[in-house]
Design an enzyme around this catalytic site. Structure first.
Site, short mmCIF file in Angstrom:
data_model
loop_
_atom_site.label_atom_id
_atom_site.label_comp_id
_atom_site.label_asym_id
_atom_site.label_seq_id
_atom_site.Cartn_x
_atom_site.Cartn_y
_atom_site.Cartn_z
N THR A 107 0.82 -1.22 0.00
CA THR A 107 0.00 0.00 0.00
C THR A 107 0.85 1.26 0.00
O THR A 107 0.32 2.37 0.03
CB THR A 107 -0.94 0.05 1.24
OG1 THR A 107 -0.14 0.21 2.40
CG2 THR A 107 -1.80 -1.18 1.34
N GLY A 108 2.17 1.09 -0.02
CA GLY A 108 3.05 2.25 0.08
C GLY A 108 3.18 3.02 -1.22
O GLY A 108 2.59 2.67 -2.24
N LYS A 147 20.42 -0.91 4.77
CA LYS A 147 20.19 -1.69 3.55
C LYS A 147 21.32 -2.70 3.34
O LYS A 147 21.09 -3.82 2.86
CB LYS A 147 20.00 -0.76 2.34
CG LYS A 147 18.64 -0.04 2.39
CD LYS A 147 18.35 0.89 1.22
CE LYS A 147 16.93 1.47 1.33
NZ LYS A 147 16.57 2.43 0.28
N LYS A 163 -5.60 2.40 3.65
CA LYS A 163 -4.89 1.16 3.34
C LYS A 163 -5.87 0.03 3.03
O LYS A 163 -5.67 -0.73 2.09
CB LYS A 163 -3.99 0.75 4.52
CG LYS A 163 -2.66 1.49 4.55
CD LYS A 163 -1.74 0.89 5.61
CE LYS A 163 -0.48 1.72 5.81
NZ LYS A 163 0.48 1.57 4.71
N1 NAP Z 1 15.26 6.93 -4.51
C1 NAP Z 1 14.40 7.73 -3.96
O1 NAP Z 1 14.29 8.91 -4.30
C2 NAP Z 1 13.47 7.16 -2.93
C3 NAP Z 1 12.43 7.93 -2.44
C4 NAP Z 1 11.54 7.36 -1.55
C5 NAP Z 1 11.72 6.04 -1.13
N2 NAP Z 1 12.76 5.32 -1.60
C6 NAP Z 1 12.95 3.92 -1.16
O2 NAP Z 1 11.84 3.16 -1.65
C7 NAP Z 1 11.48 2.15 -0.69
C8 NAP Z 1 9.98 2.26 -0.40
O3 NAP Z 1 9.71 3.54 0.12
P1 NAP Z 1 8.23 4.16 0.12
O4 NAP Z 1 8.40 5.63 0.24
O5 NAP Z 1 7.47 3.60 -1.02
O6 NAP Z 1 7.68 3.60 1.49
P2 NAP Z 1 6.36 4.05 2.30
O7 NAP Z 1 5.31 4.43 1.35
O8 NAP Z 1 6.76 5.05 3.33
O9 NAP Z 1 5.99 2.70 3.06
C9 NAP Z 1 5.87 1.50 2.37
C10 NAP Z 1 5.19 0.46 3.19
O10 NAP Z 1 5.98 0.03 4.27
C11 NAP Z 1 5.13 -0.71 5.14
N3 NAP Z 1 5.38 -0.36 6.54
C12 NAP Z 1 5.52 0.85 7.06
N4 NAP Z 1 5.72 0.75 8.39
C13 NAP Z 1 5.70 -0.56 8.69
C14 NAP Z 1 5.84 -1.31 9.89
N5 NAP Z 1 6.06 -0.71 11.05
N6 NAP Z 1 5.75 -2.64 9.82
C15 NAP Z 1 5.55 -3.25 8.63
N7 NAP Z 1 5.39 -2.60 7.47
C16 NAP Z 1 5.48 -1.27 7.50
C17 NAP Z 1 3.70 -0.34 4.80
O11 NAP Z 1 3.18 -1.41 4.02
P3 NAP Z 1 1.73 -2.08 4.21
O12 NAP Z 1 0.98 -1.27 5.22
O13 NAP Z 1 1.15 -2.05 2.86
O14 NAP Z 1 2.00 -3.45 4.69
C18 NAP Z 1 3.90 0.86 3.89
O15 NAP Z 1 2.86 1.04 2.99
C19 NAP Z 1 12.39 2.38 0.51
O16 NAP Z 1 13.47 1.46 0.45
C20 NAP Z 1 12.93 3.77 0.35
O17 NAP Z 1 14.21 3.96 0.91
C21 NAP Z 1 13.64 5.84 -2.51
#
Ligand code: NAP
Length: 422
Positions: A13-14, A139, A45
């Site tokens: 859902t992220g 990571k 969510k």
């Molecule tokens: N390169 C860039 O510019 C950039 C920018 C942003 C992020 N990223 C990377 O992309 C990846 C994903 O980031 P995102 O921003 O998409 O993440 P996000 O939307 O902040 O979170 C993704 C998901 O993580 C799960 N989550 C959060 N807290 C949790 C907990 N306490 N326990 C279990 N699950 C939990 C939830 O999934 P559910 O509720 O669906 O289970 C949430 O929807 C990360 O590795 C981040 O470092 C890179």
């Protein structure tokens, strides 16, 4: 025919996760999404999960606090992709993946695991600054656990999410481009790599069954999207027809002001520092340990920076595709455009090559704007820097785009009707 792997998305859902679910379904994979009981009454969510089901995904219950539930979920599939959060200003849960690694190890059936990476390659950030290095260090801890457990993997180094970096014209703390001013980071000439988040998802799913990326890092480096902050600003200025006021923040000032921020902001700022002052994304050659996505999958028509930025224009982004030709371009007289201050808008008519050839009526072909003065096509391309209108079917209609300074709106009409702007 090679069977497509069944996929489990964890973190579905992220921000990135929901795009991966969509891409996995679009590419024909049986797609499971982990549904955690901890989401509780988070209505957004729950509704997102239900919408995945409507699109064809399968929801599987599981919790990071219940090892067996993770094992059971993992046993259903061939590939696990985790997109758990890793941005401190939102949430940072990277190390929770160690529990997922344990589950994958016990299940013993997984052909490929893609952990939550999707950014700067952490293996190249051993000299990263505090406190932001925590992202890379965590990571790397997960990578070590994966490799120690002998789990087949692909790490996706997606470089900059376009929404964060293009949206803010590379300015930390901003995600919508200004129409007035911009702060340049240093000389603003370091090359940065921007990738549309939907393209990140597309490339990621493309790679899961590809033996060329097994136990390797997949770097996303779409060549047209490797641009400096200065170049991005220039593209934006062209789109809005205005030059922004520019100031500069030196690296010393940047580091000094960072100290005044809270921990989560400091983490993000150190990432911007490495990307925009040091050029850490593009200052190395990909070696044997990696592959480059746009080279492996040239069929992916990735979103270019200019196109991505059109989403921030008022109105609709406008674009010229290969199969369209310009019929006529006319400049409106200022008298007809009282509501548009500044430079008068242009009217641009397009239709498909096929339609154009069909018509024997010269007047119809040229359209309805005969009274207005024709300007050169070159001028149009100066304004229309983007290249596609993917959701837009022009086959049976004339399309008129009205471009004003700082605003783009449109109207369409059937070819036989007169058109009025809206
Ligand atoms: N390169 C860039 O510019 C950039 C920018 C942003 C992020 N990223 C990377 O992309 C990846 C994903 O980031 P995102 O921003 O998409 O993440 P996000 O939307 O902040 O979170 C993704 C998901 O993580 C799960 N989550 C959060 N807290 C949790 C907990 N306490 N326990 C279990 N699950 C939990 C939830 O999934 P559910 O509720 O669906 O289970 C949430 O929807 C990360 O590795 C981040 O470092 C890179």
């Amino acid at each position: 025919m090679v069977m497509k792997s069944k996929v489990l998305i964890v973190g579905g859902t992220g921000y990135l996760g929901k795009r991966l679910v969509k891409a996995s379904l679009a590419q024909g994979h049986v797609t499971y999404v982990l549904q955690r009981p901890e989401v509780g009454v988070d209505i957004e969510k729950v509704q997102t999960l239900l919408s995945f089901k409507e699109q064809g995904a399968l929801l599987v219950h599981g919790s990071f606090d219940d090892h067996q539930s993770l094992v059971n979920a993992v046993k259903l599939v061939d590939v696990v992709i985790c997109t758990i959060s890793g941005v401190h200003i939102r949430s940072h849960q990277i190390l929770l993946q160690l529990k997922l690694v344990e589950a994958i190890k016990q299940a013993g059936n997984i052909k490929r695991f893609l952990p939550s990476e999707f950014g700067t390659d952490p293996a190249r950030m051993e000299n990263a600054m505090e406190p932001g290095r925590v992202t890379f260090d965590d990571k790397m801890v997960v990578r070590k656990a994966i490799e120690d457990a002998g789990i087949p993997f692909t790490y996706v180094s997606a470089n900059c999410f376009a929404g964060y970096f293009l949206g803010g014209l590379c300015q930390p703390g901003r995600i919508i481009p200004s129409r007035d001013s911009v702060v340049l980071l240093g000389d603003a000439n370091q090359k940065v790599i921007y990738v549309d988040e939907d393209d990140i998802a597309t490339y990621t799913i493309k790679t899961i069954d590809d033996p060329r990326t097994l136990n390797k890092t997949l770097y996303l480096r779409p060549s047209e999207n490797i641009l400096s902050q200065r170049e991005v600003v220039e593209i934006w200025e062209n789109l809005i027809g205005k030059v922004l006021d520019k100031s500069t923040i030196s690296r010393e000032e940047f580091l000094a002001t960072m100290k005044e921020k809270n921990y989560a902001e400091q983490v993000g700022l150190t990432h911007y520092y490495h990307v925009c002052y040091e050029g850490c994304l593009a200052n190395f050659q990909i070696g044997e340990e990696g592959e480059e996505a746009s080279r492996l999958y040239p069929e992916v028509n990735y979103t270019m920076v200019d196109k991505y930025l059109t989403r921030y224009l008022t109105g609709i982004g406008v674009l010229v595709t290969e199969n369209l030709r310009i019929l006529a371009v006319h400049q409106q007289s200022p008298a007809n455009c009282k509501n548009w201050p500044g430079r008068p808008p242009l009217l641009v008519c397009y239709e498909t090559q096929a339609n154009y050839q069909e018509s024997e009526d010269e007047e119809e072909r040229i359209g309805f704007s005969l009274t207005l003065g024709v300007i050169s096509q070159k001028a149009v391309f100066d304004l229309f820097v983007c290249r596609s209108v993917p959701t837009f079917d022009v086959a049976s209609e004339i399309v008129i785009w009205v471009v004003a300074v700082g605003c783009v709106c449109h109207c369409r009409t059937h070819r036989k009707n007169r058109c009025s702007t809206q």
